[in-house]
Structures are given as structure tokens and as C-alpha cells.
Design a protein around this motif. Structure first.
Motif, short mmCIF file in Angstrom:
data_model
loop_
_atom_site.label_atom_id
_atom_site.label_comp_id
_atom_site.label_asym_id
_atom_site.label_seq_id
_atom_site.Cartn_x
_atom_site.Cartn_y
_atom_site.Cartn_z
N ALA A 41 28.01 61.41 52.58
CA ALA A 41 28.31 61.39 51.21
C ALA A 41 29.32 62.34 50.60
O ALA A 41 29.99 62.16 49.85
CB ALA A 41 26.84 61.53 50.48
N PHE A 42 29.19 63.51 51.25
CA PHE A 42 30.24 64.65 51.05
C PHE A 42 31.48 64.18 51.20
O PHE A 42 32.42 64.49 50.41
CB PHE A 42 29.74 65.79 51.84
CG PHE A 42 30.60 66.93 51.44
CD1 PHE A 42 30.23 68.07 50.40
CD2 PHE A 42 31.66 67.54 52.14
CE1 PHE A 42 30.89 69.02 50.16
CE2 PHE A 42 32.43 68.61 51.49
CZ PHE A 42 32.02 69.51 50.39
N ALA A 43 31.74 63.49 52.51
CA ALA A 43 33.12 63.38 52.90
C ALA A 43 33.47 62.23 51.98
O ALA A 43 34.68 62.33 51.58
CB ALA A 43 33.06 62.96 54.31
N ALA A 44 32.73 61.23 51.57
CA ALA A 44 33.16 60.18 50.87
C ALA A 44 33.43 60.64 49.36
O ALA A 44 34.49 60.08 48.78
CB ALA A 44 31.92 58.98 50.80
N ARG A 45 32.70 61.37 48.88
CA ARG A 45 32.89 61.85 47.33
C ARG A 45 34.20 62.57 47.38
O ARG A 45 35.13 62.82 46.49
CB ARG A 45 31.93 62.61 47.03
CG ARG A 45 32.07 63.30 45.76
CD ARG A 45 30.74 64.02 45.06
NE ARG A 45 29.80 63.18 45.06
CZ ARG A 45 28.37 63.29 44.49
NH1 ARG A 45 28.27 64.83 44.07
NH2 ARG A 45 27.46 62.64 44.43
N LEU A 46 34.66 63.34 48.29
CA LEU A 46 35.64 64.13 48.32
C LEU A 46 37.03 63.54 49.35
O LEU A 46 38.14 64.23 49.36
CB LEU A 46 35.77 65.63 49.14
CG LEU A 46 34.50 66.55 48.42
CD1 LEU A 46 34.25 67.81 48.75
CD2 LEU A 46 34.99 66.65 46.92
N GLY A 47 36.77 62.59 49.82
CA GLY A 47 37.72 61.75 50.55
C GLY A 47 38.25 62.37 51.81
O GLY A 47 39.42 62.66 51.94
N LEU A 48 37.42 62.98 52.63
CA LEU A 48 37.66 63.97 53.61
C LEU A 48 37.43 63.16 54.88
O LEU A 48 36.70 62.16 55.06
CB LEU A 48 36.68 65.23 53.68
CG LEU A 48 36.79 65.99 52.53
CD1 LEU A 48 35.61 67.30 52.61
CD2 LEU A 48 38.39 66.62 52.53
N ALA A 49 37.91 63.52 56.01
CA ALA A 49 37.70 63.04 57.27
C ALA A 49 37.67 64.10 58.24
O ALA A 49 38.01 65.33 57.93
CB ALA A 49 38.92 61.91 57.95
N GLU A 50 37.39 63.83 59.50
CA GLU A 50 37.28 64.85 60.51
C GLU A 50 38.45 65.56 60.71
O GLU A 50 39.49 64.98 60.80
CB GLU A 50 36.65 64.32 61.86
CG GLU A 50 35.34 64.03 61.88
CD GLU A 50 34.68 63.62 63.07
OE1 GLU A 50 35.75 64.02 64.38
OE2 GLU A 50 33.56 63.15 63.31
N GLY A 51 38.72 66.95 60.66
CA GLY A 51 39.73 67.71 60.87
C GLY A 51 40.18 68.09 59.47
O GLY A 51 41.54 68.97 59.41
N ASP A 52 39.93 67.30 58.37
CA ASP A 52 40.57 67.89 57.11
C ASP A 52 39.89 69.25 56.59
O ASP A 52 39.01 69.50 56.79
CB ASP A 52 40.20 66.54 55.96
CG ASP A 52 40.79 65.49 56.13
OD1 ASP A 52 41.71 65.56 57.26
OD2 ASP A 52 40.55 64.58 55.78
#
Length: 789
Positions: A547-558
Motif C-alpha cells: 500500500a505504501f509503494a502504491a500510494r507513492l508510486g515506488l518500486a524496489e530500488g527507488d
């Protein structure tokens, strides 16, 4: 000599009732079972509410416990209508079919009394009076039955009697159902087309309602009456039963065609009999499918509720036991005291704080990496421990490399060279230690010597003992500060010797200048030389939720920047892994970081740390003792809390409803089979005249009924699984406080499921055996009458 007295309406109707006493008794028995079930359900839940919160959890104030009990009671109150509606649906279906059977058996009698002038209004009155008498007798029997069974469910007769509003409402509803079904059955010849249209419309309405329930259930609430939650089980189970009924009808038609091609009496004759009487058999199939699917549903609810609540509690706590100390911090001594409690396998400190990333606020959880395996709870597999541990292996990220002091170390001694103006300010040296559990401690060293040198410098000697904790210790950082002063004097602090008291010298060197607005600074840090090289601070490797990654548009390594909520601290992080949940976080939007690396990251950007504020432990100690060693604070455990545990009373309530449904199905199935046996007595003589032996006729009857009821039993399992898969997790979340919105599957409680199906199978087998025995008995004396030739 015949009775030549005029027959009154009352006598006529009484005689009509005595002629079909068997079916009417079956209807009364169905009402009795329904009323008993409806009385036991709220009585069991009321008893659970009365016993909740006793004894109170350690460290929790009585008003807090009372509030939790009230929250659980409100959740139970919102779930009771779902159970009552489900039982009412089954009872209404059984009573309606029994009324149809009564109308079928009275076809000639009804025509006769109509010919004698019975009006429509009189017919309604007579049927309503008959339904009322059945309901009153059944309700009285049901209350007595519920009072007798109250001891088994943990309640008492008084609790059962208090449920009279539920019993009265159900009895009135069943009177209406019986009366309407009886009148429709008596008029079915003239309204067959309308009845078919009504049935089709009913199926469409049920399927649309099921789609609406599946769509809206995720927004269901557990406080107060929620109509979606109340009707969800009944609607989904009824929709599944209707689909199963459609499969049964198609299968019966296909089997009749296939059996007709076999040049033998069996299986063509039983198959054709089922096809001819499909409307009657369909109701028996519907009731059995509902009973079986409810058994599967209750099993799925029981196991899924336990899994979801225990997983949510374990995920919320982060470990088997958790004590939060905010606003105070956790010392290594606190962790050591917790680890010494009998029954504790391992203990560790933890930090829970809030991070701000743009406009998003997310909880941060930090635990020492060595504690991830033995202390952090797996929460039913929701916590990916491997991903948490891998956060320490991310290249170019913060890496803590503390210096071991040795097993026998009892303190630390530091010598520093001070240089600057002729009048040097007072300098204090601070050390940050980490004990074996990963708990940090910041200690100010006491000055033991201050020796001037000939070149104007001064050699400062300071030392400190290790605080209470768990050996062996490690050195994480050394810092120096001048304290408040009115003069702006610059002093250079250079570490010349660092050694462990009771140990050996440590490879810790560094130099820092204090002054020009900076009165304290880190001299040496266990970050692999990053601070000494003067480069930019590397990012902190962090594990974030989906949910955190989806909200901020993050992927592994970002990478992302963050702020500690309520402070001016800032930091940078890089996503090392994306997981479904973070232990110890109550929000699906959360971040995890290794505690050692987090402390180093803080010291790379400042001179102080945010100490841990929670003690986590694994094992099964006495909760009261664990609370006592940590200041009698409340203990959060991996077990459900008071409110959630109270909602667990729904599990026995579901099984009570299942038992009632099974008995209702058996009563109705027995009445249907017996009615069919009476209607088919003439064919026994025909078959006997054709040379079919009574034993063979009994075998064919057993095959016919066994095939129908066995097919219903088999069709009920997938119907129940489908309904469970669609709505059980949503119902658990809607009615259970504290269940986190996490992806979860549906599991089954196999022992009660197999036991329930076995008992239902035995009941159906007994009905088949009795019907077959009755066919054999009747076939031995059956003859072909003149009207059957």
C-alpha cells in the motif's frame, strides 16, 4: 350406524386437520426447531457478553475494559440478525414446503368443502387458524427444547426465556408463510403460470441481491445494524442453493435420458420417477443443499475468523507479547528484565514512530536484525521475515558495524586530545552502546583526568561503566559536546585512545571541531568510515508495504525522503523490498527498517538517537508477570483482544444455527419422503403384478431417494465453498473489531465440518432406509385396484 348430525365448520376443519396429522406435526416440529434455535442464538451471545472482560487484562484500566466489552457487544448485536435471518429462511422454506404437501394431500377434500360453500375468506381464516395453532404448539415445544439445550451452550433457561421477542417474531412470520403457502397450494391449478413467473422473478432477485452483497460487503460496518452484513450469509447461501438446484435439474434430465437407453427396469424406473416428481424433490434438494452449505459456511467462518483475528493480533503486536513504554524509552535493562521472565524465549527492543513522506503519514517499525527470526511474529505467513532480514544487505545503503567490547567488558575509557584557545571550554564525551539484544544506551562518560601538554593542548581522559543490560556489548558511536556557554570558543577534539575496561583497545579514531554554532558532534561512528570520509550520508534500506509503494508510486530500488513526525529530523531511504505487511504496524501503509541501521542513519545526520519505545518478546510466559517487570504496563499479545475475543462467541452461534438447519432439513425431507410414499402406494401393486418383488421395489426406492439426497449432499459442498469464498472474509472484517484489512484466504475447520456432514449423512441414510423398508412392507400387501387397471 352413520352419524347423521349436521357437520359444523369447526368440526369439518378439525376433522380435516386430524386426517393430515402427520404433516401438521412435521410442520409443528419445524417451527419448534426454528424457535429453539432462534432462542439459543442470542441467549448464548448474551451469556458471552456477561462473562467478557473477566478477569481484566493486566495493566488495563477498568473503564478501558468496559469500553472494549461494549465495542464487542455492539459487534455481536450487529451480527445476530444475520444468524436469525438465516434460520428464518431455512424454517420458512421448510414450513412452506410442508404446507404445499398438506395442500396436495387435501386436494380432494378441498374440492369437497368448496362444493359445500366454503368461501375464500373462510378458507383464509381456516388456514390462518391452522397455521396459528401449529405455530403456537411449535413455539411452546421450541422454548422447552431450548431451555433443555441451554446447559449445553453455556446459558441458562432464564437466558432463553428472555429471547421471547425473537421467538414471537419468528412464530408470527412462520404463521404467515404457512398460510400463504397453503392457500397457494390449494389454488395451484389455476395459477400455475403466475407461480412459474413468480418463481423465475424470485431467482433473478436472489442472484441480483447476491451480486449486490458481494459488491457492498467490503464497506460493511460492525457497529450497529448493517443490512448488508445481516443478509449476506442468507442471500449467498440461497443463491448457491439455487445454482445447485439448477445443476440438479439438468443432471436429473440428463440421467433420465441416459438411463432410458439401458434395457432394464433399473435405473430407468427410479430416474423417471425423479424426473416426474422433480418439483417435490427439488424442495428436498434445496433444503439439504442449504443445510450442507451452511455446515461448510460455519466451518469456513470458524477457521477463517480464528486465522484472521490471530494473524491481525500478531501483526498488530509484532510479537507474542508487546509492551509500549511511550513517552518513556526502553533501556537495555528493561529488555534484559523481560528476557528473564519464565516462559520468555527471546526479547528485543523495538521502535515505533511516524514518518511523513510528502502528505503521507506512515508508521515506522524498527527492530534489531538478529531479533527478526526469534522474536518477530510470522502472523500466519503475512510477515516476510526473509525480506526484513535482507534489508541489511542492500549495497550503498547505511550499514551498522559496531565494535564488540568483549565478553568480559565492564565499561569504556576514552582519551582525547583537546586543542584550541588558551582557555578551553569543558568537553563531555558521550558513548552509544548496543547490548546483545540490540537495545541502545547513550551514556555520558565521567571525566577522570585532564592533563595539559607543553604545546598548549590538553589530554582528556573519561570513562564510564556499562549500564544494566545483556552482554556482550558493542560500541556504536562516540560524540563530544561543550555544553551551553556564552563565549564562542572553538575546540578540536581528537580521539587518541579508546579501550574497553576489562577488554582490549578499540579501533575507533576521529576528529571533530566544536564551536562556531556547533556545540556537539559525532567524533566516531560505526558506519564503516562514511562519516570520517566526509561524504554524503547514504540512504537507509527500508522495507515498505504494498500500500505504501502504491500510494507513492515506488518500486524496489527507488529512493524517497522522509521526516520524523513532530521533529525537525529528516532522512533518506531506499526501498529494499515490498511486502504485504509490516509487523507491529496497524496501518497497511507502513515502513520497516533495521534498528541498528536506523540509529546509524540518525547519527550520520545528528548527535542524538530516537530510542526504542517498545519491548517485544516471544514465548508463552505469564502475562501478569511480564507486565509486572515492565512497570505494570498493558501487554499486547498475539491473541485477540477483549473486543475481538468477545466476537468469537459467534463461532458456537454459527454451529447452533447449523445444527438447527440440519434438523429442519431432516424433518422436511422425512415429511416429503413419507408424503411421496403415501401418494405412490398404488404403483407398488402394479409393480408387484408385473413380477417385481417387494425387496426389489425397496431397493429401487432406496436408489431413487439415495440418489436424490446424495446428490444434494454433494452439491451442497461446492455451494457452501462458493459462498464462503465470496463473503466470509468480508463478514469477519465487518463484525470483528481490530481485524486489519489484509489479503487473506478462506480456511476450513475440518473436524467439526466432517462431523457435521457425517451426522447429516446418517440422518439422510436413516430416512432412505425407513422409506425403503416402508416400500418393502407396503409392496407385500399391495394389490391392483379396479381403478388402477
Amino acid at each position: 350406524m352413520p352419524d347423521r348430525r349436521a357437520v359444523s365448520s369447526v368440526r369439518l376443519l378439525a376433522a380435516r386437520g386430524r386426517a393430515r396429522a402427520g404433516l401438521l406435526v412435521s410442520a409443528a416440529a419445524a417451527v419448534a426447531v426454528a424457535v429453539a434455535t432462534v432462542c439459543l442464538l442470542p441467549a448464548t451471545l448474551a451469556r458471552a457478553v456477561a462473562a467478557a472482560g473477566t478477569p481484566a487484562p493486566p495493566g488495563v484500566e477498568p473503564d478501558v475494559v468496559a469500553a472494549q466489552v461494549a465495542e464487542g457487544a455492539a459487534a455481536l448485536a450487529s451480527a445476530v440478525p444475520a444468524l436469525v435471518i438465516l434460520v428464518a429462511l431455512l424454517a420458512g422454506t421448510a414450513v412452506a414446503q410442508l404446507a404445499r404437501l398438506v395442500a396436495t394431500a387435501r386436494e380432494q377434500e378441498t374440492a369437497a368443502i368448496r362444493a359445500r360453500g366454503l368461501s375464500g375468506a373462510q378458507g383464509w381464516t381456516a388456514d390462518a387458524a391452522e397455521g396459528a395453532s401449529i405455530a403456537v404448539a411449535g413455539a411452546l415445544m421450541g422454548v422447552v427444547l431450548a431451555a433443555a439445550a441451554a446447559a449445553v451452550t453455556g446459558s441458562g433457561p432464564a437466558d432463553v426465556l428472555l429471547q421471547w421477542p425473537w421467538a414471537t417474531a419468528l412464530a408470527v412470520a412462520l404463521v404467515a408463510v404457512f398460510t400463504v403457502a397453503l392457500r397457494r397450494g390449494e389454488r395451484r391449478r389455476t395459477t400455475a403460470r403466475a407461480a412459474g413467473a413468480t418463481t423465475g422473478a424470485f431467482v433473478v432477485v436472489v442472484l441480483l441481491a447476491a451480486a449486490l452483497v458481494v459488491w457492498q460487503l467490503p464497506q460493511g460496518r460492525g457497529a450497529g445494524f448493517d443490512p448488508i452484513v445481516a443478509v449476506a450469509p442468507a442471500v449467498l447461501l440461497l443463491a448457491g442453493a439455487i445454482l445447485a438446484l439448477a445443476v440438479f435439474g439438468a443432471g436429473a434430465a440428463a440421467w433420465t435420458g441416459a438411463a432410458a437407453a439401458i434395457p432394464s427396469l433399473e435405473p430407468a424406473y427410479p430416474a423417471r420417477q425423479v424426473a416426474r416428481r422433480l418439483p417435490v424433490y427439488a424442495v428436498a434438494v434445496l433444503l439439504v443443499v442449504l443445510a450442507v452449505s451452511l455446515t461448510v459456511f460455519a466451518s469456513a467462518y470458524s477457521a477463517t475468523w480464528r486465522a484472521m483475528t490471530s494473524d491481525s493480533s500478531a501483526l498488530r503486536a509484532g510479537a507474542d507479547l508487546r509492551v509500549d513504554t511511550s513517552p518513556q524509552s526502553v533501556s537495555p535493562g528493561d529488555v534484559a528484565a523481560a528476557a528473564e521472565v519464565e516462559g520468555v524465549d527471546a526479547a528485543a527492543p523495538a521502535l515505533t514512530a511516524l514518518l511523513e513522506v510528502g502528505e503521507t503519514t506512515a508508521p515506522l517499525v524498527a527492530v534489531p536484525l538478529p531479533a527478526v527470526g526469534p522474536v518477530v511474529a510470522a502472523a500466519g505467513g503475512l510477515v516476510d521475515k526473509a525480506a526484513l532480514a535482507a534489508a541489511a544487505t542492500v549495497p550503498d545503503a547505511v550499514a551498522a558495524q559496531p565494535l564488540p567490547l568483549g565478553e568480559a567488558a565492564r565499561g569504556i575509557r576514552v582519551r582525547a586530545l583537546l586543542s584550541g584557545p588558551a582557555s578551553l571550554p569543558s568537553v563531555t564525551v558521550f558513548a552509544v552502546f548496543i547490548d546483545d539484544t540490540g537495545a541502545p544506551a547513550a551514556v555520558a562518560l565521567d571525566e577522570t583526568g585532564l592533563q595539559p601538554a607543553t604545546d598548549g593542548t590538553v589530554v582528556l581522559t573519561a570513562e564510564a561503566s556499562l549500564p544494566p543490560g545483556t552482554a556482550p556489548w558493542r560500541l556504536l558511536a562516540l560524540a563530544a559536546g561543550t555544553g551551553p556557554t556564552f563565549a564562542d570558543r572553538t575546540v578540536t577534539v581528537e580521539l587518541t585512545q579508546v579501550e574497553a575496561l576489562g577488554g582490549s583497545a578499540l579501533d575507533a579514531a576521529g576528529e571533530v571541531m566544536l564551536g562556531d554554532g556547533s556545540r556537539d558532534a559525532v567524533v566516531w561512528l560505526a558506519d564503516g568510515g562514511v562519516l570520517a570520509s566526509g561524504g554524503d550520508a547514504p540512504p537507509l534500506a527500508a522495507v515498505v508495504t504494498t500500500a505504501f509503494a502504491a500510494r507513492l508510486g515506488l518500486a524496489e530500488g527507488d529512493a524517497f525522503e522522509f521526516r520524523y513526525d513532530g521533529t525537525g529530523r529528516r532522512g533518506g531511504a531506499v526501498v529494499s523490498a515490498i511486502v504485504s505487511a509490516v509487523p507491529g504496524a496497524t496501518s497497511p501503509v507502513a515502513v520497516f527498517a533495521p534498528l541498528e541501521n536506523l540509529l546509524v542513519s540518525q547519527l550520520q545526520r545528528g548527535t542524538s538517537i530516537v530510542p526504542p519505545n517498545s519491548v517485544w518478546a516471544s514465548g508463552a510466559p505469564s502475562v501478569h508477570e511480564y507486565s509486572a517487570v515492565l512497570g505494570d504496563r498493558p501487554v499486547a499479545t498475539a491473541a485477540p483482544g477483549t473486543a475481538a475475543a468477545l466476537v468469537g462467541a459467534l463461532i458456537p452461534a454459527w454451529w447452533i444455527a447449523t445444527a438447527g438447519a440440519a434438523v429442519l432439513a431432516l424433518v422436511a425431507a422425512f415429511a416429503i419422503v413419507q408424503t411421496l410414499a403415501l401418494a405412490r402406494r398404488r404403483e407398488l401393486g402394479v409393480l408387484r403384478a408385473l413380477g417385481v418383488t417387494p425387496r426389489r421395489q425397496g431397493a429401487m426406492r432406496a436408489a431413487e431417494l439415495g440418489g436424490v439426497l446424495g446428490a444434494a449432499l454433494l452439491l451442497g459442498v461446492p455451494a457452501g465453498l462458493l459462498a464462503s469464498w465470496l463473503v466470509v472474509p468480508g463478514i469477519v472484517r465487518a463484525v470483528t473489531p481490530g481485524v486489519l484489512p489484509l489479503p487473506t484466504g478462506v480456511t476450513l475447520a475440518w473436524p467439526p465440518l466432517l462431523l457435521g456432514l457425517a451426522l447429516l449423512l446418517l440422518g439422510l441414510a436413516a430416512i432412505v432406509a425407513l422409506a425403503a423398508a416402508g416400500a418393502v412392507r407396503d409392496a407385500r400387501t399391495a394389490t391392483v385396484g379396479e381403478e388402477a387397471r
